[in-house]
Design a protein around this motif. Sequence first.
Motif, short mmCIF file in Angstrom:
data_model
loop_
_atom_site.label_atom_id
_atom_site.label_comp_id
_atom_site.label_asym_id
_atom_site.label_seq_id
_atom_site.Cartn_x
_atom_site.Cartn_y
_atom_site.Cartn_z
N HIS A 82 31.17 42.00 24.60
CA HIS A 82 32.55 41.65 24.97
C HIS A 82 32.51 40.80 26.23
O HIS A 82 31.72 41.05 27.13
CB HIS A 82 33.38 42.92 25.21
N VAL A 83 33.38 39.81 26.26
CA VAL A 83 33.47 38.91 27.42
C VAL A 83 34.87 38.96 27.99
O VAL A 83 35.84 39.21 27.27
CB VAL A 83 33.09 37.47 27.04
N PRO A 84 35.00 38.73 29.30
CA PRO A 84 36.34 38.76 29.91
C PRO A 84 37.22 37.64 29.37
O PRO A 84 36.74 36.56 29.06
CB PRO A 84 36.07 38.54 31.40
N GLN A 85 38.50 37.92 29.26
CA GLN A 85 39.51 36.94 28.86
C GLN A 85 40.44 36.76 30.05
O GLN A 85 41.49 37.40 30.12
CB GLN A 85 40.31 37.45 27.65
N PRO A 86 40.06 35.90 31.00
CA PRO A 86 40.89 35.75 32.20
C PRO A 86 42.20 35.01 31.89
O PRO A 86 42.24 34.07 31.12
CB PRO A 86 40.01 34.93 33.13
N SER A 87 43.26 35.48 32.54
CA SER A 87 44.55 34.81 32.41
C SER A 87 44.57 33.58 33.32
O SER A 87 43.72 33.43 34.21
CB SER A 87 45.68 35.76 32.81
N GLU A 88 45.55 32.74 33.12
CA GLU A 88 45.69 31.55 33.97
C GLU A 88 45.92 31.97 35.43
O GLU A 88 45.36 31.39 36.35
CB GLU A 88 46.85 30.69 33.46
N GLU A 89 46.73 33.01 35.61
CA GLU A 89 47.01 33.51 36.96
C GLU A 89 45.73 34.00 37.63
O GLU A 89 45.48 33.73 38.80
CB GLU A 89 48.03 34.65 36.90
N LEU A 90 44.90 34.72 36.89
CA LEU A 90 43.65 35.23 37.43
C LEU A 90 42.74 34.08 37.85
O LEU A 90 42.16 34.09 38.94
CB LEU A 90 42.95 36.10 36.40
N LEU A 91 42.63 33.06 37.02
CA LEU A 91 41.79 31.91 37.35
C LEU A 91 42.30 31.17 38.59
O LEU A 91 41.53 30.78 39.46
CB LEU A 91 41.70 30.95 36.16
N GLU A 92 43.61 31.01 38.68
CA GLU A 92 44.19 30.35 39.85
C GLU A 92 43.95 31.16 41.12
O GLU A 92 43.61 30.61 42.16
CB GLU A 92 45.69 30.14 39.64
N THR A 93 44.09 32.48 41.01
CA THR A 93 43.86 33.35 42.16
C THR A 93 42.40 33.31 42.58
O THR A 93 42.08 33.24 43.77
CB THR A 93 44.28 34.80 41.84
N MET A 94 41.50 33.32 41.60
CA MET A 94 40.08 33.26 41.91
C MET A 94 39.74 31.94 42.64
O MET A 94 39.02 31.95 43.65
CB MET A 94 39.25 33.37 40.63
N GLU A 95 40.28 30.85 42.16
CA GLU A 95 40.03 29.56 42.82
C GLU A 95 40.61 29.55 44.22
O GLU A 95 39.97 29.03 45.16
CB GLU A 95 40.63 28.45 41.98
N ALA A 96 41.79 30.10 44.39
CA ALA A 96 42.41 30.16 45.71
C ALA A 96 41.57 30.98 46.67
O ALA A 96 41.34 30.59 47.82
CB ALA A 96 43.83 30.73 45.62
N HIS A 97 41.07 32.13 46.20
CA HIS A 97 40.24 32.98 47.05
C HIS A 97 38.92 32.29 47.40
O HIS A 97 38.44 32.41 48.53
CB HIS A 97 39.98 34.33 46.38
#
Length: 102
Positions: A82-97
Amino acid sequence: IRLRHWKQLAGVCNVNTVDPSESKFTLQDMLRLNLDRHKDKIEEIVEAAMKELKIEKKLAEIETFWTAMELTYSPHKNTEMHVPQPSEELLETMEAHQMELQ
């Protein structure tokens, strides 16, 4: 200011220790350090301490976010993996962090 910064201050002022948490530590002890003679070095220590504190606070904030984050997973192709299915919000937050920590 953390203990490591007080140790640096002691080194700059050529004393064994500077521990303001000691119950016997007084203003007179601070005055004996002749801080005015080491103004530039002390400013460097204080500036570094302030930057480190800012980073520590940001890291705590980021850690709180990611500790509470729940990831969803989906099967990978025709495997049992199984692989993670990141949401758009999660990806944006990760990039911001990531940007905040650079």
